[in-house]
Structures are given as C-alpha cells and as structure tokens.
Design an enzyme around this catalytic site. Sequence first.
Site, PDB file in Angstrom:
ATOM      1  N   ARG A  42      -9.381  10.494   4.925  1.00 24.61           N
ATOM      2  CA  ARG A  42      -8.798   9.661   5.894  1.00 24.61           C
ATOM      3  C   ARG A  42      -8.612  10.255   7.301  1.00 24.61           C
ATOM      4  O   ARG A  42      -8.301   9.592   8.068  1.00 24.61           O
ATOM      5  CB  ARG A  42      -7.406   9.101   5.322  1.00 24.61           C
TER       6      ARG A  42
ATOM      7  N   ASP B  27      -2.142  -3.258   2.838  1.00 24.78           N
ATOM      8  CA  ASP B  27      -1.606  -1.988   2.659  1.00 24.78           C
ATOM      9  C   ASP B  27      -0.469  -1.875   3.649  1.00 24.78           C
ATOM     10  O   ASP B  27      -0.094  -0.854   3.816  1.00 24.78           O
ATOM     11  CB  ASP B  27      -2.709  -0.814   3.118  1.00 24.78           C
TER      12      ASP B  27
ATOM     13  N   CYS C  74       5.231   7.534   1.894  1.00 23.10           N
ATOM     14  CA  CYS C  74       4.266   6.591   2.578  1.00 23.10           C
ATOM     15  C   CYS C  74       5.320   5.418   3.158  1.00 23.10           C
ATOM     16  O   CYS C  74       4.645   4.538   4.092  1.00 23.10           O
ATOM     17  CB  CYS C  74       3.401   5.943   1.635  1.00 23.10           C
TER      18      CYS C  74
ATOM     19  N   HIS D 259      -4.066  12.028   0.355  1.00 23.41           N
ATOM     20  CA  HIS D 259      -3.456  12.622   1.538  1.00 23.41           C
ATOM     21  C   HIS D 259      -2.879  14.176   1.161  1.00 23.41           C
ATOM     22  O   HIS D 259      -2.615  14.338   0.086  1.00 23.41           O
ATOM     23  CB  HIS D 259      -2.406  11.853   2.076  1.00 23.41           C
TER      24      HIS D 259
ATOM     25  N   GLU E  70       3.873   4.631   7.016  1.00 22.43           N
ATOM     26  CA  GLU E  70       3.631   5.915   7.655  1.00 22.43           C
ATOM     27  C   GLU E  70       2.226   6.015   8.191  1.00 22.43           C
ATOM     28  O   GLU E  70       1.950   6.805   9.086  1.00 22.43           O
ATOM     29  CB  GLU E  70       3.899   6.684   6.252  1.00 22.43           C
TER      30      GLU E  70
END
Length: 299
Positions: A167, A95, A291, A196, A100
């Site tokens: 998260r 990932d 992101c 998010h 970010e």
Amino acid sequence: MSVLFPLLKRGSRWMVTIKGRSSHSVADYFHFQRAIVGSPESINENFVKNSLRIDQPDKAIVIEKAKQEHSIYVSELRKLIPTIVEVPADDRFPDQVYVEEPAVILNGVALLTKMAPPSRAGEIEPMRKVLESMNLDIVEMKKPGAFLDGGDVLFTGREFFIGLSERTNEAGIEYLSKVFSGWPVTGVKVPKGTLHLKSVCSLAGVDILAISNSPAGRQAWKDMESFGAHKYKQLIFPDDNGANCLFVNGVVLHPPKEEYPRSYEVWKTMKCPTVEIPNSELAKSDGSLTCNSIRIFEI
C-alpha cells in the site's frame, strides 16, 4: 529550526538526518487534544461485502457487534481526548471506517495521502472537509505514482518509521519526508501478506515498541533497530494484532484477553494504565485499533 539534509537511501530504507530539536518532549506528542474517528454508520452491508482484506474471514462480520465494538472504542477515546470529530459516513466507500489511512497529521500539518486501491480514492474529499473544519494546514500528495497509507506510518515522537508495503511505496515515503522535513524517516520493509507496518508493531509508550513475534514483526524490529535514529525498548507479543495498541495521554488501549489471551499476558506487565478494547469484528477485514482513529497533538 530543524535543517533537512539530503535524503539518504539505504537499500529499501531511508534516513533523513537533522540538526536541532523540537521544544516539545517526546511524551508531549502523545498527549492528544483532538481525534478523528469514523462514523458507526460506515459499518454496513457495503463494508461487510466490499471492504478490502488480505484473506476472507472464517466467519462473516456481524454488523451490530462491529458497531458495538466501535462504540466502545470511541467512548474510551472520549474519556481521554477532549474533542472527537467524526467523518460522516458515505456508503460509496466500504473502507471508510478506517480513517487512519487517508491522512497523517503532525504539528498542525495534515498530509492527505494517496491510497493505492481505487476503491479508497474517494475517501480523500470527506477527510479534506473534516481537516478544513479543524483549521489544519493541508498538503495533498499529488506526485504521480506516489502511494501512502497512514497504517504504514509509525511516529515515535523522535522519528518516523514507514512501512514499504503493498500500500505504500518509495515515492510515498519520500513525499512524506519532505512534508515533515526535520524529522528522521526510516523505511521498513513489510512482506507480502502483511497489510501495514502497524499490523505487526505499534507504539506502547515513550520509547517502547510493541512487536509481533511473527517473521514480519521480527524483521521490522531488526530494521528499526539497525537503521532508526534512536534506540527503543521492545515488548514482544505472540500475536500480530495482539501487538497493536494506542498510546493515548499516558494510557495504553489494547486488545482484550478474549481475543488474544497469550498477548494479554504481556499487556499485564505494563506499568502504565491500560484499557481493553474489543475489535474482533473489524479484525475480520484486517482492521486494527490504530486504523480506527487519527489522534492529534496540538502545538
């Protein structure tokens, strides 16, 4: 100098009250001189097979197309931001293109976050090296049990809104509020199934928030309007990712008409310059425009 008062918890929300104001205008915080991006080489077979996502995409990620879209993204940033720094690819971290998440940067201070998924923990060290090379003051989140993703952190130039998500937890929000003391911090509930906070809202200009018309987006707006320290104008978008954008040096970078035709009609109403940025492939692994970079304002 700003003075931090005790953190007030209101249910799932926080408020830090302050006295004093920065000498910078709100607009100054979005005139960026540097940015951090991921390497295109981090978009590879490991990314396709093992990157985290809420749901499996209907169609497989096409690596070459994803790299092309990432190249367009970085090229457009280069037109607006003088210095772009790339995090070297490390194939151990699927990932890593989503730069970010590991850091939040403001006023020369970089908070290295602690990401909840074990597969992302190793991304901290490559990011640390980049931050050190940029001569930023680094603070690492080491509090046991505290987790924070940069994708949950929405800074408006006046305050922080932080998603309380799968998260990011309460301890992570409280930790950030202490690192960036003097700024109002409001926690916003992010429902399960939404990655998010910035999956459903983003900053589209000075005091302008782009909000998805989904239940998660409407609830986020309600919380921000009710508990935030400042009032904002909202732009409502029919698509979640259609509402995700970057406000960079007076220009809004947003998804193209081909990906979100209904949301594009909203973007057409913007009075500032806009640029369409394709993101169809990274979106298959829950990636959005925000992101893929960290934009840095120099004090």
